[in-house]
Write an enzyme that holds these catalytic residues in place. Structure first.
Site, PDB file in Angstrom:
ATOM      1  N   HIS A  38       0.848  -1.204   0.000  1.00 33.86           N
ATOM      2  CA  HIS A  38       0.000   0.000   0.000  1.00 33.86           C
ATOM      3  C   HIS A  38       0.876   1.245   0.000  1.00 33.86           C
ATOM      4  CE1 HIS A  38      -2.908  -3.030   1.541  1.00 33.86           C
ATOM      5  NE2 HIS A  38      -3.756  -2.328   0.805  1.00 33.86           N
ATOM      6  N   HIS A  78       1.066   1.585  -5.690  1.00 34.43           N
ATOM      7  CA  HIS A  78      -0.297   1.038  -5.662  1.00 34.43           C
ATOM      8  C   HIS A  78      -1.310   2.140  -5.975  1.00 34.43           C
ATOM      9  CE1 HIS A  78      -3.984  -0.863  -4.366  1.00 34.43           C
ATOM     10  NE2 HIS A  78      -4.138   0.033  -3.392  1.00 34.43           N
ATOM     11  N   HIS A 135      -6.235   7.520  -1.906  1.00 34.67           N
ATOM     12  CA  HIS A 135      -7.104   6.609  -1.153  1.00 34.67           C
ATOM     13  C   HIS A 135      -6.352   5.792  -0.114  1.00 34.67           C
ATOM     14  CE1 HIS A 135      -5.484   3.400  -3.692  1.00 34.67           C
ATOM     15  NE2 HIS A 135      -6.068   2.531  -2.892  1.00 34.67           N
ATOM     16  N   ASP A 136      -5.015   5.735  -0.159  1.00 34.85           N
ATOM     17  CA  ASP A 136      -4.242   4.997   0.850  1.00 34.85           C
ATOM     18  C   ASP A 136      -3.131   5.865   1.433  1.00 34.85           C
ATOM     19  OD1 ASP A 136      -5.436   2.524   1.207  1.00 34.85           O
ATOM     20  OD2 ASP A 136      -4.511   1.672  -0.583  1.00 34.85           O
TER      21      ASP A 136
END
Length: 1127
Positions: A730, A734, A770-771
């Protein structure tokens, strides 16, 4: 002459008109004229009525004109006229000698002139007087209503109650209604003026902070002006009636002052005493004393004067001292005939007042339990007797028995009122805690003021202890959880040392002092020297150290008992009683001391005072603790802002990198393979990843559409990359892959036709962020470890954190790519970003999936609704987040190893920190099950999602097809794991999968299968070879499952070989492998001798070499039977 009653009772077909001649009317008497003049009514006209003519002076004409056409209506009209006549509603003539027509309830009109008949006319006043005073003589000029009139009225009321009520409400004269009301009230029993039944309601309605006594009506009711009448009325009663009347007089009295005054006055009436006093018992069980509630009250003393005198000159008598004190202690009556000859009599009062006391009768007042609640004392007889006889004693005793009940009820009522006021004050204090939480001085002052007013003390003080209230230590104390396994060393020390240690630790830093009613509070910070020279501070120090409540009646005695030195004589001289109590916080730590000094009446503080003061101390502790917490929270918020500013500075890309990226040439999208679903980042360097992101923004025309400055976009991309941690999966790459998949879905998958430009911008930003700041652990791990993130976000923990980091970067200087948007567009795009990032939580995916499937099954094609668009974006975000499962097998295989390594690292943390066994996909010891878990992940999450998206949007079919292909590869790998042919023999998942060399092109007959290929021939070096059977060794070295069955691929190859050999055809594969399996299984069932080689038959064993020797060689047929059973 036509009589009205006769007209009412006659049966006529038409409405009659009765005319009374002037000669047929009897002249009105003066009394009747006055009565008629007093009962004038205002008539109402509903329609045109016959004109009424009048004759001079003494003659009156009565004309009745009915408008109804039936006999019943005529009868009702006359009946109502009879009611008017009976109730005295005749009207006098107007100044013009005319009468106004009056409407009857039945619709008739009547012109009524003031007439009176000796047979049917009567005034209302006469009727009421005759009924209320039946024995009085009536006036000769008035006429009493006949029984027939009364019956007519009763019959009309029974037949037409509604009409009667309507007449009363609409047409009855005010004078008649007033007389009727007086008549009704006269029939009621007289209300006792002494019983205040609504006293409690008046107490409750009054302000608890202003109203401290019962309403003034209680004092005025017993004024001296009303006493003579009461006394004359009571003197007419005999002794028994008088006794009961006086008992009723005090039975329901709830005001203790009024009750005591009535008791003394009534006792004086019963015993002919000149004056009396009443004392109430107060104090604790060990320190009882009497307080004069009312003193020297005569029958002419007003209540207000008696209460004022008792409050200004309060008399306190200890039990056992004086006549009243002796009666209270012994509970025995004392009757003294000559007071000056009794040594217990104190003549000082007589000397002050000039009154001479002769006879004294003093008697205890007990409650139902027999406890002393007061003492009543009467002095001197007024009827000429020089002493109180036995009859007086008996009357006094019997009356005080009832008075004891009344006094206890009044005290209970007073306690309930006090409790009510206390609750109201505590509620106000509770509100003040939240209103004044940012001002400790105002809060403590308000609490002290309320305590001083309620407990009636002269002064009030609050000492605050110097606590370690710094933010870090305070938060550590709150968050710190004691370890149950940790054994701390004992700190047992001597009590004296412990007391001195606590004394040094509990040092006062702030002192709040509140004096009289009109004095302002004083806040000071006393020095150590000032505290050491103050006796009050020494007492407070003792309470803070011991944590005990101290109620001191004599300060000098307490100081001597505790070996303290009196430094300030003036301070002690002005202090008689002290109530001192510790103030604690939520952790039961003493944070201050509250002091009450001197009751206003000079008496010591009681247990009730201590109980009430305890509530104030609790609220004071809550307020102080809450204020300190609020101050600490404000400081922490300020520190947080500073930390965010520092974080924002360090989280932003530096200027050199931004300028370099701004000047770099960004290649076309085709060179980065951005339009393809098979995109991979393995060949891209870090700078190329940033350029690829820029190209996606430019290809979507977002830079020019939303006027995003190019340098701001470059800085934002670099800042986003910088805020990804270097975890194994992550990470920034990614995020790049997720954003590229979204770009491919929008462009190649033609999904952009369902989205607006603003939504495309929000989706790309959400994919890249998003991460953000992912720690390599999932939400479950954050919850298990109770991390600060789990405390901050209860659901979707990491996803909320990712969004907050995204907002933080956007708010950093030079990173706001939304700066040119309007406020409405800004809110819209931020809502899209938040919803999209939260949708990457698989828990949210499962919540939304059913609703999305329902829309698809219903043939939805318009995705422009807000809810439908939110569902579609959520499914697209999940599809992009797991899109690595649809990449080519080489890429998917490599990514899966990265995911597994990150999961295994979390599993190791769970074993180390939580001492728990992780789930299978995070357990490094079960890494051989990874292919099977990958198949499950594809079946449960990926394939259903991609299938429904592919059916609805056919342009994204490559995602579905790539997932199917990878599922076949993972399934094949899972089957090979059962054979022991894959990576499970390696410590890391970084080697290619072992395959059968040349299985695709070469004939199987040329491949010789041996036990060594199946990893079944390796001998264990760690166990005893003579005692450990082969089937007890590591499961990873066996070719069969734990259940004893072979894998599917092995069964297929072996069964084909077996069938070829049984039907006589030339086998393509040697039966050496079959014989090895069977021989190994047979060897496992028999103990291994030291002379036998370990692991069963090893080497190349052909079918032709299986000869029997010494019972150890198995026949070929038996081997094949065993093999068939195995298959």
């Amino acid at each position: 002459m036509t009589d009205v009653s006769a007209a009412a009772g006659g049966a006529t077909a038409e409405p009659p008109t009765a005319t009374m001649s002037p000669t047929s009317v009897e002249p009105l008497t003066n009394g009747a004229k006055k009565s008629a003049m007093a009962t004038t009514t205002e008539t109402q006209t509903a329609a045109a009525a016959a004109a009424a003519t009048t004759t001079p002076a003494a003659t009156t004409t009565v004309t009745v004109t009915a408008a109804a056409t039936t006999e019943a209506s005529t009868s009702n009209q006359v009946k109502l006229a009879r009611v008017e006549n009976v109730l005295g509603s005749t009207s006098t003539s107007s100044p013009a000698n005319e009468t106004k027509p009056k409407s009857l309830p039945d619709g008739g009109n009547a012109s009524v002139a003031p007439a009176s008949s000796s047979s049917n006319s009567i005034s209302t006043q006469t009727l009421i007087q005759s009924q209320s005073q039946p024995h009085a003589k009536t006036n000769k000029s008035t006429t009493v209503a006949s029984q027939q009139d009364v019956d007519e009225v009763a019959r009309l009321f029974e037949e037409k109650p509604e009409a009667f009520e309507k007449w009363l409400t609409e047409r009855a004269p005010p004078e008649a209604l007033s007389r009727l009301h007086e008549f009704i009230e006269s029939r009621k029993p007289p209300k006792r003026p002494s019983v205040t039944s609504d006293l409690f309601q008046q107490w409750m309605a009054s302000s608890p902070t202003v109203q401290q006594k019962s309403p003034g009506r209680s004092l005025s009711n017993s004024s001296a002006s009303s006493l003579p009448e009461c006394r004359r009325h009571l003197m007419d009663l005999d002794e028994g009636e008088l006794f009961m009347e006086l008992i009723r007089d005090v039975a329901n009295e709830l005001d203790i002052d009024v009750l005591c005054h009535k008791i003394l006055v009534n006792v004086g009436l019963l015993t002919h005493a000149d004056r009396g006093s009443l004392f109430l018992a107060k104090g604790t069980a060990n320190n009882k004393y009497l307080v004069a509630k009312l003193f020297d009250v005569t029958q002419k003393t007003a209540l207000k004067d008696a209460v004022t005198r008792a409050s200004t000159e309060e008399i306190i008598i200890p039990f056992g001292i004086g006549i009243a004190g002796m009666v209270a202690q012994t509970k025995q009556m004392i009757n003294i005939k000559e007071a000056y000859k009794d040594a217990r009599f104190n003549c000082e009062i007589d000397l002050k007042t000039g009154y001479k006391t002769n006879a004294i009768l003093c008697m205890p007042i007990c409650n139902y339990e027999g406890d002393i609640i007061g003492v009543a004392q009467i002095i001197n007889k007024t009827n000429g007797c020089m002493e109180f006889d036995e009859h007086d004693v008996e009357i006094f005793r019997r009356y005080l028995t009832f008075c004891g009940i009344g006094i206890q009820n009044a005290q209970l009522f007073e306690m309930s009122v006090q409790e009510y006021r206390r609750n109201q004050i505590l509620l106000n204090l509770a509100r003040s805690i939240f209103e004044e939480q940012n001002n400790l001085e105002c809060l403590v002052t308000k609490i002290m003021t309320e305590a001083r007013e309620l407990l009636k003390c002269e002064r009030c003080s609050v000492f605050l202890v110097d606590l370690d209230c710094c933010e870090a230590s305070h938060l550590e104390k709150i968050i710190e959880k004691p370890n149950q396994l940790e054994q701390r060393p004992s700190r047992a020390i001597k009590s004296a040392d412990s007391f001195e240690e606590k004394k040094l630790r509990n040092r006062f830093t702030v002192l709040f002092e509140l004096g009289g009613e009109y004095q302002a509070a004083n806040v000071s910070r006393p020095s150590i020297s000032e505290l050491s020279h103050s006796t009050l501070a020494q007492i407070a120090q003792f309470v803070a150290t011991t944590g005990q409540t101290v109620n001191i009646c004599d300060v000098n005695e307490w100081v001597r008992e505790h070996n303290h030195q009196i430094r300030t004589e003036s301070e002690i001289d002005s202090t008689q009683a002290i109530l001192c109590m510790p103030i604690v916080n939520a952790q039961k730590t003493v944070i201050g001391v509250a002091q009450l000094i001197n009751k206003a009446n000079g008496v010591p503080f009681t247990e009730s005072d201590a109980s009430i003061f305890e509530a104030f101390a609790i609220f004071c502790g809550l307020g102080i603790h809450n204020t300190q917490m609020y101050e600490n929270a404000c400081k922490l918020m300020a520190k947080q802002k500073v930390a965010l500013e520092c974080l924002s500075y360090h989280a932003t890309a530096n200027q050199d990198q931004t300028e370099k990226l701004t000047q770099d040439v960004v290649a076309e999208a085709e060179s980065y393979n951005l339009y393809s679903f098979t995109f991979t980042d393995f060949d891209l360097v870090d700078d190329d990843t940033c350029r690829a992101v820029l190209r996606m923004f430019m290809q979507c025309n977002l830079v020019s559409q939303f006027q995003i400055p190019y340098d701001v976009l470059c800085r934002w991309v670099l800042s986003v990359r910088k805020n990804y941690r270097p975890v194994k999966y992550h990470n920034w790459r990614h995020a790049l892959n997720v954003a590229q998949t979204m770009f491919a879905m929008l462009k190649t998958g033609k999904m952009e036709r369902f989205m607006t430009d603003l939504e495309i911008l929000g989706l790309l930003v959400a994919c890249l962020c998003h991460d953000l700041d992912h720690r390599g652990t999932n939400n479950a791990f954050q919850t298990k470890t109770e991390s600060p993130l789990a405390i901050l976000y209860t659901t979707s923990t990491m996803e909320h954190h990712h969004f907050d980091q995204c907002v933080m970067i956007l708010n950093s200087e030079g990173n706001n790519i939304f700066q040119a948007l309007s406020p409405e567009d800004y809110r819209s795009v931020m809502k899209t970003v938040e919803s999209a990032i939260l949708s990457t939580d698989l828990a949210m995916y499962f919540k939304k999936r059913n609703a999305f499937l329902e829309l698809v099954e219903n043939g939805e094609f318009d995705w422009q609704g807000e809810e439908k668009k939110d569902l579609l974006c959520g499914m697209m975000m999940t599809a992009c987040d797991v899109s690595a499962i649809a990449k080519p097998w080489e890429v998917q295989h490599r990514v899966a190893k990265l995911v597994a390594d990150e999961f295994f690292d979390q599993g190791d943390l769970e074993k180390l920190q939580l001492n728990t066994q992780p789930v299978a996909m995070m357990d490094r010891e079960r890494k051989d099950e990874l292919p099977k878990m990958q198949v499950g992940f594809i079946d449960v999450i990926c394939l259903p999602l991609y299938r429904v998206l592919c059916d609805t949007f056919p342009w994204i079919t490559p995602l579905y097809e790539g997932t199917l292909e990878n599922r076949r590869n993972w399934q094949d790998l899972a089957e090979k794991v059962e054979m022991g042919l894959t990576w499970i023999d390696h410590d890391t998942i970084d080697k290619p999968v072992e395959e059968f060399a040349g299985c695709a092109d070469e004939d199987i007959k040329d491949i010789e299968f041996t036990v060594q290929t199946l990893n079944c021939n390796q001998q264990s070096q760690e166990t005893d070879a003579h005692t450990t059977p082969e089937h007890h060794r590591s499961g990873s070295r066996l070719s069969m499952k734990k259940t004893g069955a072979l894998g599917k691929a092995v069964r297929s190859k072996l069964s084909k070989t077996l069938y070829n050999s049984m039907d006589g055809s030339k086998p393509k594969t040697s039966l050496k492998l079959l014989e090895s399996h069977v021989s190994e299984d047979m060897d496992d069932k028999s103990p291994t001798s030291p002379s036998q080689p370990h692991g069963g038959s090893v080497g190349r064993m052909s079918a032709s070499s299986s000869t029997s020797s010494a019972g150890t060689v198995v026949d070929k047929t038996k081997k094949r039977s065993k093999l068939c059973a195995l298959l």
